[in-house]
Design a protein around this motif. Sequence first.
Motif, short mmCIF file in Angstrom:
data_model
loop_
_atom_site.label_atom_id
_atom_site.label_comp_id
_atom_site.label_asym_id
_atom_site.label_seq_id
_atom_site.Cartn_x
_atom_site.Cartn_y
_atom_site.Cartn_z
N TYR A 169 -8.13 1.39 5.08
CA TYR A 169 -8.79 0.51 4.10
C TYR A 169 -9.92 -0.36 4.52
O TYR A 169 -11.05 -0.47 4.03
CB TYR A 169 -7.94 -0.43 3.41
CG TYR A 169 -8.15 -0.99 2.24
CD1 TYR A 169 -9.03 -0.17 1.11
CD2 TYR A 169 -8.52 -2.31 2.12
CE1 TYR A 169 -9.38 -0.88 0.03
CE2 TYR A 169 -9.15 -2.80 0.90
CZ TYR A 169 -9.51 -2.16 -0.09
OH TYR A 169 -10.00 -2.98 -0.99
N ARG A 210 -7.60 3.35 -5.52
CA ARG A 210 -6.26 2.85 -5.79
C ARG A 210 -5.81 2.11 -4.31
O ARG A 210 -5.98 2.72 -3.23
CB ARG A 210 -5.30 4.04 -5.84
CG ARG A 210 -3.74 3.41 -5.89
CD ARG A 210 -2.71 4.70 -6.00
NE ARG A 210 -1.48 4.33 -5.45
CZ ARG A 210 -0.52 5.16 -5.62
NH1 ARG A 210 -0.54 6.49 -5.96
NH2 ARG A 210 0.66 4.74 -5.32
N THR A 211 -5.26 0.83 -4.57
CA THR A 211 -4.89 0.00 -3.53
C THR A 211 -3.42 -0.65 -3.89
O THR A 211 -3.32 -0.60 -4.94
CB THR A 211 -6.01 -1.03 -3.20
OG1 THR A 211 -5.93 -1.92 -4.15
CG2 THR A 211 -7.17 -0.61 -2.54
N GLU A 212 -2.93 -1.02 -2.74
CA GLU A 212 -1.57 -1.70 -3.02
C GLU A 212 -1.67 -2.77 -2.02
O GLU A 212 -1.74 -2.63 -0.60
CB GLU A 212 -0.52 -0.67 -2.33
CG GLU A 212 -0.34 0.30 -3.52
CD GLU A 212 0.74 1.35 -2.92
OE1 GLU A 212 1.23 1.49 -1.82
OE2 GLU A 212 0.82 2.46 -3.68
N GLU A 213 -1.59 -4.05 -2.27
CA GLU A 213 -1.79 -5.19 -1.49
C GLU A 213 -2.84 -5.25 -0.64
O GLU A 213 -2.52 -5.50 0.60
CB GLU A 213 -0.41 -5.49 -0.69
CG GLU A 213 0.88 -5.71 -1.92
CD GLU A 213 2.00 -5.60 -1.25
OE1 GLU A 213 2.34 -5.46 0.10
OE2 GLU A 213 3.05 -5.60 -1.99
N LYS A 214 -4.09 -5.07 -0.99
CA LYS A 214 -5.38 -4.92 -0.30
C LYS A 214 -5.19 -3.93 0.91
O LYS A 214 -5.68 -4.09 2.07
CB LYS A 214 -5.59 -6.23 0.28
CG LYS A 214 -5.80 -7.33 -0.68
CD LYS A 214 -6.60 -8.51 -0.26
CE LYS A 214 -7.16 -9.39 -1.37
NZ LYS A 214 -7.52 -10.71 -1.16
N LYS A 236 -8.43 2.78 -9.25
CA LYS A 236 -7.90 1.73 -9.67
C LYS A 236 -7.20 1.89 -11.23
O LYS A 236 -6.04 1.61 -11.34
CB LYS A 236 -8.87 0.66 -9.85
CG LYS A 236 -8.62 -0.83 -10.33
CD LYS A 236 -9.61 -1.85 -10.23
CE LYS A 236 -9.54 -3.15 -11.08
NZ LYS A 236 -10.81 -3.84 -11.53
N SER A 284 -2.58 3.07 -0.39
CA SER A 284 -1.32 3.16 -0.67
C SER A 284 -0.78 4.13 0.67
O SER A 284 -1.25 4.88 1.18
CB SER A 284 -1.14 4.36 -1.95
OG SER A 284 -0.11 5.25 -1.56
N ASN A 285 0.33 3.59 1.29
CA ASN A 285 0.84 3.93 2.31
C ASN A 285 1.39 5.62 2.12
O ASN A 285 1.20 6.40 3.09
CB ASN A 285 2.26 3.46 2.69
CG ASN A 285 2.16 2.07 3.45
OD1 ASN A 285 1.40 2.52 4.51
ND2 ASN A 285 2.49 0.98 3.04
N PRO A 332 -4.41 5.64 -11.00
CA PRO A 332 -4.08 5.65 -9.85
C PRO A 332 -3.25 6.64 -9.08
O PRO A 332 -2.87 6.93 -7.95
CB PRO A 332 -3.11 4.40 -10.03
CG PRO A 332 -2.64 4.41 -11.39
CD PRO A 332 -3.93 4.97 -12.07
N THR A 333 -2.89 7.84 -10.08
CA THR A 333 -2.41 9.10 -9.28
C THR A 333 -3.11 10.18 -9.59
O THR A 333 -4.02 10.30 -10.43
CB THR A 333 -0.95 9.28 -10.11
OG1 THR A 333 -1.18 9.64 -11.40
CG2 THR A 333 0.16 8.12 -10.07
#
Length: 431
Positions: free
Chosen positions: A192, A125-129, A59, A132-133, A62-63
């Motif tokens: 996820y 790290r997440t993107e919109e629950k 979180k 990351s794609n 993130p990278t």
Amino acid sequence: MMHQQKKVEKIDMNGYTLHLIPTKKFKTVHFVAKFKTALQRENITTRALIPYILMQGSKNYPTRPALEKKLDDLYGAVLTSDSSKKGNNHIISIRFNVANEKFTKNNSIFEEAITLFNEMLFYPRTEEKQFSNEIVKRELVTLKQKIESIIDDKLSYANMRLIEEMCSQETYQLPVHGYVEDLEKITAKSAYEYYQKIIKEDDLDIYVVGDIDSEEIEELFATKIHRKSVKRSLNKIEKNVQQEKEEVNEVIEKQDIQQAKLHIGYRTNCTYKDDLYPALQVFNGLFGAFPSSKLFINVREKNSLAYYAASRIESHKGLLFVFSGIAPKDYKAARDIIEHQLKAMQQGDFTEEELEKTKNLIINQLLETLDNPQGIIEMLYQQTVAGTLLPPSQLIERIKNVDKNDCIQIANQIKEDTVYLLTDKGGHLDG
């Protein structure tokens, strides 16, 4: 060697078990989290993917470069992960090694490290629950390469095929990294969702090894690491059901190869928690674990029938595997001589001197393992998986007490189950 290590403390925390192992042996402190659940076909591949995704960022970092910088700030801390199989369990391990703050000018290292560890485990790290794609796509490629590298390495491939054939009706047959055909079905969202299940339902054990003040570390964990809404999984670990075969199963597979692989699987009818387990270790030492063992000397040295010949035990499933690399034409002769070594063990065809030498080799190996922080954790975790108490010092004591009759008794419990041969397409199988 052993006496420097203080008593292991085992503490029930917020949804996990904390194991503290204070020792002055190491300059660094090692944190290891182990998530454990029952092996299952439907999620094995997703599960194998998770440890790689978690390593790519969290979180607040993130990278991967942001995470690397944070690790550098913690005096070059090291973070690694993997998955493994013990009996009918699948285990995800997240390992974190940090400098001991006693040897630095920074006395908040442990606090920062445990905060980061918490983030790596529970706040990826997440993107919109969802994950990351981009990360999931990349890690699916990595996992695919891992699965395919096993197929290319003929020794690993033969071992995997032996287990598939031997345990075809048991969950133990599932390969630890999963299946290539599952990969295209896995998305950032589905991965996820499964990760959420892991952090809610898996058994979680966290080990800390190093020159630590137990009370201080316990307090840091109590304030920094909470598992929210833990509900224990209803996935009961499959009882160690063994398929008893009427006769030995022989499987012959042909590929374009020069050196054939002859792998044989046996049922030991003995696991880590059984009284005869120390005798099984000594049996394996005499049979095939060392260059002084029967397999190495008789199959490789005296009869030149193998490029290598060795054995190992699976402690939680009760299996024994023999691995050998042979010329395709020597299949029958090599198989006969391997089988003859087990008969020799069953008849007590080994000397007291060989027995003592083997026990010393095993004890030295265990002591070497205990000189390594990860080794200490793995040995202690064996007890957790087996649901038994056999501290390393006690195991060593029991190995010292194994006598010839114990080895003969365990040898007679061992039953040959499956013979797997990977050989050339010419198919020269005459003896």
